[in-house]
Design a protein around this motif. Structure first.
Motif, short mmCIF file in Angstrom:
data_model
loop_
_atom_site.label_atom_id
_atom_site.label_comp_id
_atom_site.label_asym_id
_atom_site.label_seq_id
_atom_site.Cartn_x
_atom_site.Cartn_y
_atom_site.Cartn_z
N GLY A 28 73.20 55.07 29.57
CA GLY A 28 73.60 56.45 29.80
C GLY A 28 72.42 57.35 30.09
O GLY A 28 72.49 58.23 30.96
N VAL A 29 71.32 57.16 29.39
CA VAL A 29 70.10 57.94 29.64
C VAL A 29 69.58 57.68 31.06
O VAL A 29 69.19 58.61 31.78
N ALA A 30 69.58 56.39 31.46
CA ALA A 30 69.12 56.05 32.81
C ALA A 30 70.02 56.66 33.87
O ALA A 30 69.55 57.20 34.88
N MET A 31 71.33 56.61 33.65
CA MET A 31 72.26 57.20 34.62
C MET A 31 72.12 58.72 34.68
O MET A 31 72.26 59.32 35.74
N THR A 32 71.86 59.33 33.53
CA THR A 32 71.61 60.77 33.51
C THR A 32 70.42 61.12 34.37
O THR A 32 70.45 62.08 35.16
N ALA A 33 69.35 60.33 34.24
CA ALA A 33 68.14 60.58 35.03
C ALA A 33 68.43 60.46 36.52
O ALA A 33 67.92 61.26 37.33
N LEU A 34 69.24 59.50 36.90
CA LEU A 34 69.61 59.36 38.31
C LEU A 34 70.39 60.59 38.78
O LEU A 34 70.11 61.16 39.84
N PHE A 35 71.36 60.99 37.99
CA PHE A 35 72.25 62.09 38.39
C PHE A 35 71.50 63.40 38.57
O PHE A 35 71.65 64.08 39.58
N VAL A 36 70.69 63.78 37.60
CA VAL A 36 70.06 65.10 37.65
C VAL A 36 68.96 65.16 38.71
O VAL A 36 68.56 66.26 39.14
N SER A 37 68.46 64.02 39.17
CA SER A 37 67.41 64.00 40.19
C SER A 37 68.01 63.74 41.58
O SER A 37 67.30 63.30 42.48
N TRP A 38 69.29 64.00 41.74
CA TRP A 38 70.00 63.88 43.01
C TRP A 38 70.08 62.44 43.51
O TRP A 38 70.06 62.18 44.72
N ARG A 39 70.19 61.50 42.57
CA ARG A 39 70.46 60.12 42.95
C ARG A 39 71.91 59.82 42.55
O ARG A 39 72.38 60.30 41.53
N TRP A 40 72.58 59.01 43.34
CA TRP A 40 74.00 58.81 43.15
C TRP A 40 74.29 57.90 41.97
O TRP A 40 73.59 56.89 41.76
N VAL A 41 75.28 58.25 41.17
CA VAL A 41 75.72 57.41 40.06
C VAL A 41 77.17 56.99 40.28
O VAL A 41 77.50 55.81 40.38
N ALA A 42 78.07 57.98 40.32
CA ALA A 42 79.50 57.64 40.47
C ALA A 42 80.26 58.89 40.93
O ALA A 42 79.88 60.01 40.62
#
Length: 418
Positions: free
Chosen positions: A404-418
């Motif tokens: 979840g922490v890794a996915m949060t980092a992706l999301f807030v830095s404009w990288r796609w999660v879901a």
């Protein structure tokens, strides 16, 4: 009249001392529930807020290309991707980007617009709304699990939701939190409170938040059938209250018909703008497998996911994660068939599988990890298993939170999660 589904329900016992004793017992259970839910809510939300703040400070922002919508202001990175659409509709209405904006159902943007009119920033107000709904969802989930199984299961179910890998969406300007609150609240009202009027109203709100909310008629009908005592006045009224659920969808369709001349314009935009079309499940499955294989390399190379300005690696990796999440969901729902009331199992299956029928061309299972978060029966099953899993429970929660922490980092830095 009782059915076989009653075997999974907690026994209904009478408390010595009558109504006063029952009231005292309910108050004690309520205090105990909040004493657990509040710390879990606060600590889990702080975990994802902290992860987001660190990621924004430490990671280079990716270039999402195209014309991404993102509101300005403090914490705007919690309104990336679809959050920008909800913020735009909430601040300026559907006319700002019609007709594609109609794909985003109206209740959450309407609530956002209230905050904007009161002078709040749309992102900050959206986060406050989402947090409030997330807390409500945890309470409803806890109560359902408590009655369905026991207190220990209720606690593990709440933890499973709070630390689920995509639970960071409960902090964001997305509809995950309100949809989860309305769906859990709807079933709680019918199953725990036996109040079908309240259940119907909450179901209506769910269907005005997301089109899949109409599927709540399935568990409500099964619960009504289980509890009916014939076809007296109350039974007939309770049945009619279930009909309130699709009113949310019909009301939105009516608004679209009046404004755009097409009550289904929201569905057409899924194809016209996002490329989603009705597709055979076997075709989707093959495309999902091929895309997941191509994306697997990025999963094992974090420097490509988190470094550089390109969003492409995160999109490719999301195909792999989406297939893994779908497999996980199918297993959990399969186990749930032996544990849950049949209505909940069917509800979960339809919520998960219906999006498979409308894949996106390049991302066949797009948003599946996020859809998993809105499938609340999954957390009832996880709670049951984890409560009886011994050391396995730690082996679940730690990796779940870290992912979840890794996915949060992706999301807030404009990288796609879901």
């Amino acid at each position: 009249m009782r059915s076989a589904g009653d075997r999974i329900s907690a026994p209904e016992t009478r408390v010595a001392g009558g109504a006063a004793g029952s009231g005292a017992s309910s108050a004690a259970r309520g205090t105990s529930a909040w004493g657990f839910i509040l710390p879990v809510f606060l600590l889990s939300r702080l975990l994802f807020f902290a992860a987001g703040a660190v990621a924004v400070a430490a990671l280079p922002g990716a270039d999402p290309a195209g014309d991404p919508l993102n509101p300005p202001g403090f914490l705007s990175y919690w309104a990336n991707w679809d959050g920008g659409w909800y913020s735009l509709v909430g601040a300026e209405g559907y006319g700002a980007r019609d007709p594609e904006s109609t794909a985003f159902f109206p209740l959450y943007p309407m609530l956002l617009s209230v905050g904007v009119r009161l002078g709040f920033g749309v992102t900050a107000w959206g986060i406050v709304l989402s947090l409030g709904f997330a807390l409500a969802a945890m309470y409803f989930l806890y109560r359902i699990a408590e009655k369905l199984f026991d207190v220990r299961t209720a606690r593990f179910a709440t933890l499973a939701l709070a630390l689920f890998p995509t639970s960071f969406y409960l902090n964001s300007v997305y509809t995950e939190a309100p949809f989860l609150a309305f769906t859990t609240g709807c079933f709680w009202a019918a199953y725990v409170r036996r109040n079908f009027l309240l259940a119907g109203l909450l179901g209506l709100l769910a269907a005005t938040t997301r089109n899949l909310g109409v599927l709540l008629v399935i568990p409500l009908f099964f619960e009504w059938w289980r509890l009916r005592e014939g076809f007296g006045r109350k039974d007939v009224l309770d049945f009619l209250y279930i009909g309130l659920v699709p009113v949310g969808l019909f009301a939105y369709a009516g608004y679209l018909w009046a404004r755009f001349g097409d009550p289904l314009v929201f569905a057409r935009q899924q194809g016209d703008y996002w490329g989603r079309t009705l597709t055979s499940p076997d075709v989707t499955a093959l495309a999902a497998w091929e895309a997941a294989v191509e994306g697997f390399d990025y999963i094992t190379r974090p420097e490509m996911l988190f470094g550089g300005p390109y969003v492409g690696p995160s999109f490719a990796a999301s195909n792999t994660m989406s297939l893994l999440f779908l497999a996980f969901l199918l297993v959990v729902i399969g186990v749930g068939a032996a544990l849950l009331p049949p209505g909940l199992t069917l509800f979960a299956a339809f919520v998960v599988l219906l999006p498979v029928l409308t894949p996106s061309p390049s991302f066949p299972l797009m948003s599946m990890p996020r859809f998993a978060l809105g499938t609340f029966p999954v957390f009832l099953v996880l709670g049951f298993l984890l409560a009886r899993g011994g050391r396995f429970s730690l082996a679940w929660f730690l990796p779940s939170a870290l992912l979840g922490v890794a996915m949060t980092a992706l999301f807030v830095s404009w990288r796609w999660v879901a």
